[in-house]
Scaffold this motif. Structure first.
Motif, PDB file in Angstrom:
ATOM      1  N   ASP A 222     102.849  70.225  97.979  1.00 32.01           N
ATOM      2  CA  ASP A 222     103.458  68.933  98.269  1.00 32.01           C
ATOM      3  C   ASP A 222     104.806  69.120  98.964  1.00 32.01           C
ATOM      4  OD1 ASP A 222     101.331  67.713  97.144  1.00 32.01           O
ATOM      5  OD2 ASP A 222     102.440  66.760  95.493  1.00 32.01           O
ATOM      6  N   ILE A 223     105.010  68.362 100.028  1.00 28.56           N
ATOM      7  CA  ILE A 223     106.293  68.335 100.733  1.00 28.56           C
ATOM      8  C   ILE A 223     106.781  66.900 100.738  1.00 28.56           C
ATOM      9  CG2 ILE A 223     107.466  68.738 102.932  1.00 28.56           C
ATOM     10  CD1 ILE A 223     105.390  70.884 103.535  1.00 28.56           C
ATOM     11  N   ALA A 224     108.036  66.696 100.408  1.00 28.65           N
ATOM     12  CA  ALA A 224     108.605  65.345 100.346  1.00 28.65           C
ATOM     13  C   ALA A 224     109.951  65.333 101.048  1.00 28.65           C
ATOM     14  CB  ALA A 224     108.751  64.894  98.900  1.00 28.65           C
ATOM     15  N   ALA A 225     110.274  64.185 101.633  1.00 33.08           N
ATOM     16  CA  ALA A 225     111.557  64.000 102.307  1.00 33.08           C
ATOM     17  C   ALA A 225     112.093  62.612 101.989  1.00 33.08           C
ATOM     18  CB  ALA A 225     111.411  64.194 103.814  1.00 33.08           C
ATOM     19  N   MET A 226     113.379  62.527 101.876  1.00 35.25           N
ATOM     20  CA  MET A 226     114.045  61.256 101.595  1.00 35.25           C
ATOM     21  C   MET A 226     115.372  61.218 102.328  1.00 35.25           C
ATOM     22  SD  MET A 226     116.202  59.963  98.412  1.00 35.25           S
ATOM     23  CE  MET A 226     117.518  60.765  99.291  1.00 35.25           C
ATOM     24  N   ALA A 227     115.723  60.061 102.879  1.00 35.68           N
ATOM     25  CA  ALA A 227     117.032  59.852 103.495  1.00 35.68           C
ATOM     26  C   ALA A 227     117.537  58.482 103.081  1.00 35.68           C
ATOM     27  CB  ALA A 227     116.949  59.956 105.010  1.00 35.68           C
ATOM     28  N   SER A 228     118.834  58.408 102.792  1.00 31.59           N
ATOM     29  CA  SER A 228     119.440  57.165 102.339  1.00 31.59           C
ATOM     30  C   SER A 228     120.756  56.961 103.072  1.00 31.59           C
ATOM     31  CB  SER A 228     119.680  57.215 100.825  1.00 31.59           C
ATOM     32  OG  SER A 228     120.403  56.087 100.389  1.00 31.59           O
ATOM     33  N   LEU A 229     120.997  55.738 103.516  1.00 26.84           N
ATOM     34  CA  LEU A 229     122.224  55.376 104.209  1.00 26.84           C
ATOM     35  C   LEU A 229     122.814  54.135 103.553  1.00 26.84           C
ATOM     36  CD1 LEU A 229     120.868  55.541 107.886  1.00 26.84           C
ATOM     37  CD2 LEU A 229     122.189  57.318 106.747  1.00 26.84           C
ATOM     38  N   SER A 230     124.125  54.044 103.576  1.00 27.42           N
ATOM     39  CA  SER A 230     124.776  52.811 103.127  1.00 27.42           C
ATOM     40  C   SER A 230     126.104  52.647 103.852  1.00 27.42           C
ATOM     41  CB  SER A 230     124.999  52.815 101.608  1.00 27.42           C
ATOM     42  OG  SER A 230     125.948  53.792 101.233  1.00 27.42           O
ATOM     43  N   TYR A 231     126.528  51.406 103.940  1.00 26.90           N
ATOM     44  CA  TYR A 231     127.789  51.099 104.614  1.00 26.90           C
ATOM     45  C   TYR A 231     128.359  49.841 103.980  1.00 26.90           C
ATOM     46  CZ  TYR A 231     131.080  49.333 108.112  1.00 26.90           C
ATOM     47  OH  TYR A 231     132.202  48.845 108.733  1.00 26.90           O
ATOM     48  N   GLN A 232     129.676  49.846 103.777  1.00 23.50           N
ATOM     49  CA  GLN A 232     130.344  48.646 103.299  1.00 23.50           C
ATOM     50  C   GLN A 232     131.709  48.525 103.942  1.00 23.50           C
ATOM     51  OE1 GLN A 232     132.491  49.617  99.163  1.00 23.50           O
ATOM     52  NE2 GLN A 232     130.272  49.815  98.995  1.00 23.50           N
ATOM     53  N   ARG A 233     132.117  47.298 104.170  1.00 23.14           N
ATOM     54  CA  ARG A 233     133.437  47.011 104.733  1.00 23.14           C
ATOM     55  C   ARG A 233     134.052  45.891 103.918  1.00 23.14           C
ATOM     56  NH1 ARG A 233     136.522  46.971 109.717  1.00 23.14           N
ATOM     57  NH2 ARG A 233     137.788  45.070 109.814  1.00 23.14           N
ATOM     58  N   ASN A 234     135.313  46.057 103.570  1.00 18.16           N
ATOM     59  CA  ASN A 234     136.012  45.064 102.755  1.00 18.16           C
ATOM     60  C   ASN A 234     137.370  44.744 103.345  1.00 18.16           C
ATOM     61  OD1 ASN A 234     134.372  44.480 100.255  1.00 18.16           O
ATOM     62  ND2 ASN A 234     134.395  46.706 100.192  1.00 18.16           N
ATOM     63  N   GLU A 235     137.620  43.462 103.569  1.00 24.82           N
ATOM     64  CA  GLU A 235     138.959  42.952 103.845  1.00 24.82           C
ATOM     65  C   GLU A 235     139.503  42.457 102.509  1.00 24.82           C
ATOM     66  OE1 GLU A 235     140.590  42.635 106.776  1.00 24.82           O
ATOM     67  OE2 GLU A 235     139.029  43.108 108.243  1.00 24.82           O
ATOM     68  N   TYR A 236     140.761  42.724 102.224  1.00 27.40           N
ATOM     69  CA  TYR A 236     141.266  42.370 100.905  1.00 27.40           C
ATOM     70  C   TYR A 236     142.764  42.088 100.956  1.00 27.40           C
ATOM     71  CZ  TYR A 236     143.603  46.864 100.536  1.00 27.40           C
ATOM     72  OH  TYR A 236     144.454  47.918 100.745  1.00 27.40           O
ATOM     73  N   ALA A 237     143.253  41.519  99.877  1.00 26.57           N
ATOM     74  CA  ALA A 237     144.687  41.348  99.677  1.00 26.57           C
ATOM     75  C   ALA A 237     144.958  41.373  98.183  1.00 26.57           C
ATOM     76  CB  ALA A 237     145.181  40.029 100.273  1.00 26.57           C
ATOM     77  N   ARG A 238     146.044  42.016  97.782  1.00 25.90           N
ATOM     78  CA  ARG A 238     146.430  42.024  96.377  1.00 25.90           C
ATOM     79  C   ARG A 238     147.929  41.783  96.251  1.00 25.90           C
ATOM     80  NH1 ARG A 238     146.470  46.280  91.359  1.00 25.90           N
ATOM     81  NH2 ARG A 238     145.774  44.796  89.792  1.00 25.90           N
ATOM     82  N   PRO A 239     148.326  40.575  95.888  1.00 32.77           N
ATOM     83  CA  PRO A 239     149.748  40.259  95.745  1.00 32.77           C
ATOM     84  C   PRO A 239     150.301  40.733  94.393  1.00 32.77           C
ATOM     85  CG  PRO A 239     148.409  38.310  96.251  1.00 32.77           C
ATOM     86  CD  PRO A 239     147.489  39.379  95.788  1.00 32.77           C
TER      87      PRO A 239
END
Length: 928
Positions: A222-239
């Motif tokens: 048995d041969i198996a392959a897996m690939a995973s990608l993710s991306y996140q973008r955050n604009e924020y403010a903390r007073p």
């Protein structure tokens, strides 16, 4: 989101202990991951019960509970309900649900800084391999998106096959692997998050992920392959808003209300901007036969951030008129000639002392007129890149199992920060000092939003630094299974080579001509150099104000203009060799461990393990420090090169007693250690002369003589499993810690100037003990429709104490340790609906030793500490399965708007309030 449900579920299933069968070798098969791959359902792990199929949240809870139950060590696990579906939106957020894990809210409103039972000395592994950020020992959990994980194991006791390095324990982050999948699989998600805080009200933050995997049966296996990608973008403010250091009003030139202790002024800040986190991981596995697996896998995790700050500061004691309102609490304070705290009191034993005891009453607020004000604009461009590559094999020869793993990690962090201050005198500041920590200040007419009269103030500062850490590691172990009282014997070795280097430039000149001299309008800068800064709720009710446009401060052409204006070379400064350090470390470890199992009766059985790990560490670190005379500008450099070696034996033993009927107990002992970070060991000393008279000259230095922290750790638990996936448990723990490392301050005189130097030291001894209780209950006995409900919760009480004789912290709790924390939640799962609401609470704690700070404190309080008030957060998640393959979700965090509030030594000495954000997320997930 199911995400939210999973978090609490998994977190509860954590309270006792589970020994995941990840041995020292990173890529050894994980039984939980395999269970998830091999079947879409799981049987309830109850003695003698017939198999009951459960799915979704219930399934993930059952798996986590099974890990807990079948362990011979104390391990809590969070199990992803499905591909990319960890219980919370971030890894650190999920960890806060684990019994005994305490967290804080970071500057960008993310949950960060996980502590296990109050201690932050955690060794983090990724699929069993050590992982870190930059030159540190620890890993920034927020840098690995939750979508990438199959699960998380929180180790609270140690065993010989585990990589050493965490007095508090360890966290193993489990990525999915190719052979987890039986067929072609395509899974993904998209999420949009709305942040409620100022500066982000119209911003939608995206997060997406995609995973593809397949398995092929061939003539060579048995041969198996897996690939995973993710991306996140955050604009924020903390007073944030805070009171400046407290001081005697007798030292305020314009004061008409003497003999009070009052803040010297008021300050605020908003950190805002955006950050991105790309992530990718892959796995390729080949199983030539059922007894062999060969693999190659890798991870990339990145961070990119443009982080800005606007920091308005009001120097109340520079006012020509300063009138405070007296409270009704009067106490004795140790006061120096400048009105700040001093330990140099004049008396019979110290006739040359400059300080006196003064009777001062508290000021509940003040009005300052014609005072100095400035806003610091900080623009920071930061990035982190982490690469991990590994290859190895797992091979079974009948009763013998052999695992070997080769891995490499590179982690590089870069930061480039540029700061410019502008200010002027403003007519009036009205400040209120409130016991409830609602710091409030008003500047009538909002003069900070008027460009007229703005000048350059203080100095210009650049902080440019780069850190890089690399690790080569090879691990190999063998395990032989017996059929008798001796259950197995296992042994292995690990050799690792770690390098770390750090480079920095930190400094800058004073304002041209001095503070409040050179007008901004005459500087020849772009006409639109000023921009509106996000407001702070506690200042002018959130009204905006002017700052240098931070986007401009990211441009090299503008930086060159500022450097020229400040009369230095326009070129980017080179790294200062006296702030650099280089470290090399070689670690060798070997372990031997035996497992045992036997029956005491028809219903009672005992199993466990006994082992030891022998480690040796050889380390060389080189650094330097510069001491500069501020009058002559001459300096001298001291170079330091230090080599150390440590050899340690770390024994462990455990026993689990199964009484039958779902009742069991476990007992564990282990010796653990934590090595100091390279930054803590850096022998160099650096310092900064302050351009502001209300800010101390300060510096920092490492301590090459730091010893590893060590602890003798004891755990005992009693657990009862019943019904379908229900349980209750109680765990008692005790840690006897030696050479605990803390960072404190000390006053040093350098070239006739006083500096408060921040430096780490070995505390000596400390003890920590406590009890964790937890459980989960599914209400299957309720009528149809209501029988999908469940209750989850855990509660931890921790008693800690510094026991080092003669140390100024003796008898006090350990810094960073809350006495109480708990999670309480409701869940529901039926008819395609999954819902969760969970409240997380952490009691008051102290996080820093400020004994040598400027701020006044009563003589009845010999040690100054920065404290954080008790706080809790309410989160919720709601999911609905549109089809068996598509789920939509809604989630909210901190929906009650809880804030972080700081104080000095005791709660009526108000320090600051941090406005933690509330977020709402809407998402969709698919799995085919």
């Amino acid at each position: 989101m199911k995400v939210w449900l999973r978090a609490s579920v998994a977190m509860i299933a954590l309270a006792g202990g589970a020994h995941a069968a990840i041995a020292q070798t990173a890529a050894a098969p994980d039984p939980v991951a395999n269970q998830q791959a091999d079947s879409p359902t799981a049987a309830d792990p109850q003695d003698g019960a017939s198999e009951i199929v459960v799915t979704g949240i219930r399934q993930s809870l059952a798996r986590a509970a099974e890990i807990k139950r079948e362990s011979t060590a104390v391990v809590d696990s969070i199990v992803a309900e499905d591909i990319g579906k960890l219980p919370d939106l971030t890894t650190a957020s999920a960890l806060q649900r684990v019994p005994g894990v305490q967290v804080v809210v970071g500057g960008n409103n993310e949950i960060v800084g996980a502590r296990i039972r109050g201690l932050d000395d955690i060794v983090t592994t990724l699929n069993g391999r050590e992982i870190f950020t930059g030159v540190g020992r620890g890993f920034a959990f927020q840098d690995l998106p939750a979508e990438a994980l199959a699960g998380v194991d929180v180790y609270k006791s140690n065993s010989a096959e585990r990589i050493e390095g965490g007095v508090a324990g360890g966290v193993n982050l489990r990525l999915r692997r190719a052979l987890d999948f039986k067929e072609l699989t395509l899974s993904g998600s998209a999420r949009a998050t709305y942040l409620q805080e100022a500066g982000s009200k119209n911003t939608i933050n995206p997060a997406v992920s995609l995973l593809a995997a397949n398995r092929w049966s061939t003539g060579i296996g048995d041969i198996a392959a897996m690939a995973s990608l993710s991306y996140q973008r955050n604009e924020y403010a903390r007073p944030i808003a805070w009171n400046d250091w407290t001081r005697s009003t007798n030292a305020a030139p314009g004061s008409t209300t003497p003999n009070l202790q009052s803040p010297t002024g008021f300050a605020a800040a908003t950190e805002f901007g955006h950050y991105e986190r790309p992530q990718a991981n892959f796995s390729v596995e080949w199983a030539p036969d059922t007894s062999t697996k060969i693999y190659v896998e890798g991870l990339y995790a990145g961070y990119r951030g443009n982080v800005f700050q606007a920091r308005p500061t009001f120097r109340g004691f520079t006012a020509t008129s300063f009138q405070a309102q007296a409270g009704d609490t009067c106490e004795d304070f140790a006061v120096g000639p400048d009105g700040y705290y001093t330990s140099n009191l004049r008396g019979p034993a110290n006739p040359t002392g400059t300080g006196t005891i003064q009777r001062l009453c508290n000021a509940t607020g003040y009005t300052a007129r014609n005072l100095e004000y400035y806003t610091a604009t900080v623009a920071n461009k930061a990035s982190t890149d982490i690469y991990v590559m590994a290859t190895g094999f797992n091979k079974e020869f009948g009763a013998l199992t052999w695992n070997t793993d080769f891995s490499y990690e590179s982690s590089t962090s870069r930061n480039n920060s540029f700061r410019v201050d502008i200010g002027k005198r403003i007519p009036e500041l009205i400040q209120v000092r409130d016991v409830d920590h609602e710091v409030q200040a008003t500047m009538p007419g909002n003069p900070m939003n008027d460009p007229a009269g703005l000048t350059f103030v203080n100095g210009m500062t650049e902080d440019i630094n780069r850190s890089r850490g690399t690790l080569w590691s090879v691990m190999s172990d063998m395990k032989y299974d017996f059929d008798g009282v001796l259950d197995y014997i296992q042994g292995g070795v690990r050799v690792a080579r770690r390098k770390a280097d750090f480079e920095q430039y930190l400094g800058g000149p004073p304002a041209p001509g001095g503070s409040f001299v050179t007008p901004l309008a005459t500087a020849g800068l772009p006409a639109d150099i000023l921009a509106q800064a996000p407001g702070v709720p506690q200042m002018n009710e959130g009204a905006s104000f002017l700052q240098i446009d931070p986007e401009y401060l990211l441009k090299e052409s503008i930086k060159r203009q500022f450097r020229t204006l400040y009369r230095i070379s326009p070129d980017t400064p080179a790294f200062d060799p006296t702030r650099d350090y280089d470290a090399q470390e070689k670690a060798y470890a070997g372990f031997l461990q035996a497992g045992y199992a036997f029956g005491l009766s028809d219903t009672i059985s005992v199993d466990g393990m006994v082992g030891a790990r022998l480690t040796r560490t050889d380390r060389t670190i080189a650094g330097a420090g510069r001491v500069t005379d501020p009058v002559t500008s001459t300096s001298r450099v001291v170079l330091v090169n230090r080599s150390t070696s440590d050899t340690d034996l770390l024994p462990n033993a455990s026993a689990r007693i199964k009484f039958g009927g779902g009742l069991q107990a476990r007992f564990n002992y282990s010796k653990t250690l934590s090595r100091p970070s390279f930054g803590q060991l850096n022998p160099g000393l650096s310092y900064v002369v302050s351009y502001v008279n209300t800010i101390q000259n300060s510096g920092s230095g490492g301590n090459p003589d730091l010893k590893p922290q060590k602890a003798d750790s004891y755990d005992a638990s009693l657990e009862y499993y019943f019904g379908r996936s229900n349980y209750v448990s109680a765990v008692a723990f005790y840690r006897d810690i030696k050479d605990r490392v803390i960072t404190g301050t000390e006053v040093r005189t350098i070239d006739s100037l006083q500096y408060v130097i921040s430096t780490p030291r070995n505390l000596g001894s400390a003890k920590i003990k406590g009890i964790e209780v937890g459980g989960q209950l599914f209400l299957d006995f309720l009528p149809e429709g209501l029988d999908g409900a469940g209750l989850i919760g855990n509660f931890t009480i921790i008693d800690s104490e510094v026991t080092t004789p003669g140390d100024r912290l003796q008898g006090l709790p350990l810094l960073g340790v809350s006495k109480y924390n708990f999670n309480a939640g409701l869940i529901y799962e039926k008819y395609g609906v999954s819902a969760r609401a969970i409240y997380t609470y952490r009691s008051q704690y102290f996080d820093a030793d400020i004994t040598n700070g400027l701020s006044l404190r009563p003589v009845s309080i010999p040690v100054g500490l920065n404290g954080i008030r008790a706080a809790g957060r309410l989160d919720f998640g709601l999911n609905y399965d549109l089809t068996s393959n598509i789920t939509v979700s809604l989630a909210g965090t901190n929906v009650t708007g809880q804030r972080t509030r700081n104080f000095e030594s005791r709660e009526d000495f108000v320090r600051e309030v941090r406005n933690d954000d509330t977020t709402y997320s809407l998402g969709v997930r698919f799995n085919f």
